[in-house]
Design an enzyme around this catalytic site. Structure first.
Site, mmCIF file in Angstrom:
data_model
loop_
_atom_site.group_PDB
_atom_site.id
_atom_site.type_symbol
_atom_site.label_atom_id
_atom_site.label_comp_id
_atom_site.label_asym_id
_atom_site.label_seq_id
_atom_site.Cartn_x
_atom_site.Cartn_y
_atom_site.Cartn_z
ATOM 1 C CG ASP A 159 -0.286 0.135 2.549
ATOM 2 O OD1 ASP A 159 0.947 0.303 2.610
ATOM 3 O OD2 ASP A 159 -1.006 0.072 3.572
ATOM 4 C CD GLU A 162 7.477 2.838 0.777
ATOM 5 O OE1 GLU A 162 8.210 2.929 1.769
ATOM 6 O OE2 GLU A 162 7.750 3.319 -0.337
ATOM 7 C CD GLU A 336 7.043 10.431 7.494
ATOM 8 O OE1 GLU A 336 7.132 9.913 6.374
ATOM 9 O OE2 GLU A 336 7.622 9.979 8.505
#
Length: 378
Positions: A159, A162, A336
């Site tokens: 996905d 990963e 992130e």
């Protein structure tokens, strides 16, 4: 004022880190991410297109197209492996990430992912729709990617995080659907120009755009039915078949890939679960996530805000965007994720020791913030 400042800063960050090749590193100061992901890069290019930075976006699409064409021999390898029931490994798939010069990474990585290639088609189509010229290198790359996706769309793969490579994923199918649907008008135009309007007797690939159109039409007809039969459970979409968890990447089904309409009751029920189960200020990927402890992701928080804005719900969107803005550091960098409301403190320290501090800046975070602020059309 904070929104204007951070949006302008985000534009500057994206432009500053674009390589001379046109590539965007996912996170320039974080070695594991000093590569180009087509998924991240496409959303970055989309953000630049939205703010009028057309040449920066075009440079990325040229880079991505050149890279795809250079590794295009792998399309036939992957299709042959799938036809014979062999595993699709690094030697037979188009990789998910490349160096800034367009080479494959040499370290072990989970490379068989299809969502990035669907996302590339979606972004390129949006760039073309905004006035970018239909260049020959684009046409060659599109031909390869369309053959790749129409041949492999039902195949399990990793996905977008990963993970879970033995499963099919609704977010991946949404990206494939959105990409193929978006690029279809250019395929149809190629078909009209060449005069190939049927599938009878003509060779595969770019010599027969008409056959490509038929293949795309077939996938666009079959994919939504397969997705609904496999990934809806108790009235909402789930992360993958056989369990009932939600993932924030299920937002993709509506925004921007259009597998569901924004007012589809199953989709709205899914978003409600995401907001309830995964959002506490910022948005987690999924409840069991332990990467860097399973913190809250800025790009996903901006993504949920994008959904609310498209629905005309400005109050929750503004709250989410304010949360993102408050996580910018003194340089105006967006990471992130942030280690808040962690699922596992132990895993946070594990990843700190393994790879160092959380990636900052993450260019995808800046891109999704821009898109949420400026992207009132999907």
């Amino acid at each position: 004022m904070k929104t204007i400042q951070l949006c302008n800063r985000s534009i500057d960050v994206l432009k500053a880190y674009q390589a001379p090749t046109g590539a965007f590193p996912a996170a320039p100061d974080y070695p594991p991410y000093n590569y180009v992901w087509l998924r991240d890069g496409t959303f970055i290019a989309r953000a630049l297109d939205l703010v009028g930075e057309r040449e920066g976006a075009a440079a990325f699409y040229r880079f991505a197209s050149r890279t795809i064409v250079a590794h295009g021999f792998k399309v036939e390898r992957a299709l042959a492996a799938a036809a014979c029931g062999r595993p699709i490994d690094d030697g037979s798939c188009l990789h998910t990430r490349y160096t800034l010069s367009g080479e494959e990474g040499r370290e072990p990585w989970g490379n068989f992912q299809l969502d990035g290639y669907g996302t590339f088609l979606w972004g390129l189509a949006a760039h073309l729709q905004a006035g970018g010229p239909w260049e020959d290198i684009y046409r060659r790359a599109v031909d390869l990617v369309v053959r790749y996706l129409t041949g492999l769309w039902q195949h399990p793969c990793l996905d977008c995080w990963e993970e879970y490579g033995d499963y099919r994923h609704p977010s991946t199918l949404a990206a494939i659907y959105g990409g193929l649907k978006a690029i279809l008008p250019w395929l149809e135009d190629e078909s009209r120009k060449t005069g190939f309007h049927d599938a009878g007797g003509e060779p595969e690939g770019e010599q027969n755009p008409g056959r490509m159109v038929l293949k795309v039409d077939d996938v666009l007809e079959r994919l939504p039915e397969l997705a609904r039969s496999e990934f809806i459970r108790d009235g909402n979409w789930v992360k993958f078949a056989g369990q009932d968890a939600v993932d924030a990447n299920l937002l993709w089904l509506g925004v921007p890939f259009g597998l569901c309409s924004l007012d589809d009751p199953v989709f709205t029920a899914t978003v409600a679960r995401i907001a309830t189960e995964l959002c506490s200020g910022g948005v987690k990927r999924y409840a069991a996530d332990t990467y860097y402890g399973g913190g809250q992701w800025l790009l996903l928080t901006a993504w949920l805000a994008w959904y609310y804005r498209l629905r005309g719900e400005e109050a929750p969107a503004r709250e989410l965007l304010a949360w993102v803005e408050d996580r910018a550091d003194n340089n105006g960098f967006l990471p992130e994720q942030v280690p808040e409301n962690l699922t596992s403190e132990a895993h946070y320290h594990y990843w700190l020791e393994r790879w160092g501090p959380i990636a900052n800046p993450l260019l995808w975070s800046h891109a999704m913030y821009i898109i949420s602020v400026r992207g009132m059309e999907v």
